[in-house]
Design a protein around this motif. Structure first.
Motif: not given
Length: 189
Positions: A16-21, A36-41, A44-55, A59-60
C-alpha cells in the motif's frame, strides 16, 4: 509463521506504499551510522516478532516524495554509511523501494544498502523479477524468518541463529551464499 510458495506473494497486490517509521542516524540497523526505513506489511507473521505493528500493509503513513527527499538529504551526510530497509517486509514493497534504491545508487554511489527479509536466500532465488531486482541493489542481506526456538540475543544484527548476514554482491557473483566477511558473533563458552 507463514511459508509462501515461490512467487505467491506479490508486491503489486499487497503493498500500500506505507511506512511505519523512518529513523535517521541510528546505529542498530547494520554497520555504521544508518538511515533506516521501516516499511509496512509482512505476511511471514513470525512467532515472537519484535515488530508486529508492521504486519499491516496500511499501518503507519504513506511514503511520499517529501520523505524520499529527507532520506536522500540525510544519506548525503558524510558520516552516514548507508540506507537500511526493514519493516515489515521490504521485498513485498518493491514498487516503493526500487525507485529509492535506484536513486541512492545513482546519486550517492558510495553509500551501502542493507536489508532484512523473512525470505531465505534460496527462496529469494525463486521469486519474482521485482524482488530479484531489489536484491541486486542490496549490499548486505539478513535473511530468514525469526525463529523463536533459535532466538539468541548475542548474535550480530539478527535475532535467531537460522538467520544469515549475506554479502549479496559476492553471492550473486559466485552463485552461492557468501557470508558477510565482518561477521563477529560471540563464541560459545
Amino acid at each position: 509463521m507463514n511459508n509462501p510458495q515461490p512467487q505467491e506473494w506479490k508486491s503489486e497486490e499487497l503493498s500500500q506504499n506505507y511506512v511505519i517509521d523512518y529513523k535517521a542516524f541510528n546505529f542498530v540497523d547494520g554497520e555504521g551510522v544508518r538511515c533506516s526505513l521501516y516499511v509496512s506489511g509482512c505476511r511471514f507473521h513470525c512467532e515472537g516478532c519484535y515488530n508486529v505493528a508492521t504486519w499491516n500493509f496500511k499501518a503507519g503513513f504513506p511514503y511520499t516524495e517529501e520523505l524520499e527527499e529527507q532520506i536522500m538529504e540525510d544519506l548525503a551526510k558524510p558520516y552516514v554509511q548507508g540506507l537500511t530497509l526493514l519493516g515489515g517486509e521490504p521485498f513485498l514493497n518493491t514498487g516503493m523501494l526500487l525507485p529509492l534504491v535506484t536513486r541512492v545508487r545513482r546519486e550517492l554511489p558510495d553509500k551501502d544498502i542493507w536489508s532484512w527479509t523473512g525470505y531465505t536466500w534460496e527462496e529469494m532465488m525463486l521469486e519474482t523479477a521485482d524482488k530479484l531486482e531489489l536484491l541486486s541493489f542490496v549490499d548486505i542481506l539478513v535473511d530468514g524468518r525469526f525463529e523463536i526456538a533459535k532466538k539468541n540475543l548475542m548474535l550480530q544484527f539478527r535475532g535467531s541463529s537460522n538467520q544469515r548476514i549475506i554479502d549479496v554482491q559476492k553471492s550473486i557473483a559466485q552463485n552461492q551464499v557468501v557470508i558477510w566477511s565482518k561477521l563477529n558473533d560471540p563464541k560459545a563458552p
